[in-house]
Design an enzyme around this catalytic site. Sequence first.
Site: not given
Length: 166
Positions: A131-132, A135
């Site tokens: 997820h990070e 980003h």
Amino acid sequence: MAMRELRYFGDPILKSACDPVTVFDEKLEALVRDLLDSVKPDGRAGLAAPQIGVGLRVFSYDVAGLTGYVINPEIVELSEETHEIDEGCLSVPELWFPTNRAKHAKVRGVDVHNEPIEVEGEDVLAQCLQHETDHLDGILYLDRLTADRKKTALREARGKDWFWKR
């Protein structure tokens, strides 16, 4: 403790690929401290620099008692085994949707002294690492949803008071 203000879905920085970190100085150390401080409140698992308005490849994490950060992370390993796991995002608050993620992930990057580091994990930590890193590439978890779920998520997001409006 320096809690930084969050950016929300609709803010263009969240859809922009971040620049790699090339200068390792006090400003970078301050950014990492802010990311670590800002990921600490309950209910947070990870926080990427663009979520606080900084377009650099850095994220912090705090999952199951394991806290840290990675500068210039690259995913180097994802398991073939995947699962649907409920996913949310600090930049898309109040919305959770099942998202397909690898059950195991490994990232490599560097620390504030430009020394190599590696982080790997299963399940929620694996989800956080994916997820990070997304980003930092300008990808929100909403982009990974099935077409029907994405349509629902976008409709719900646009109705929230936090949705970034021009």
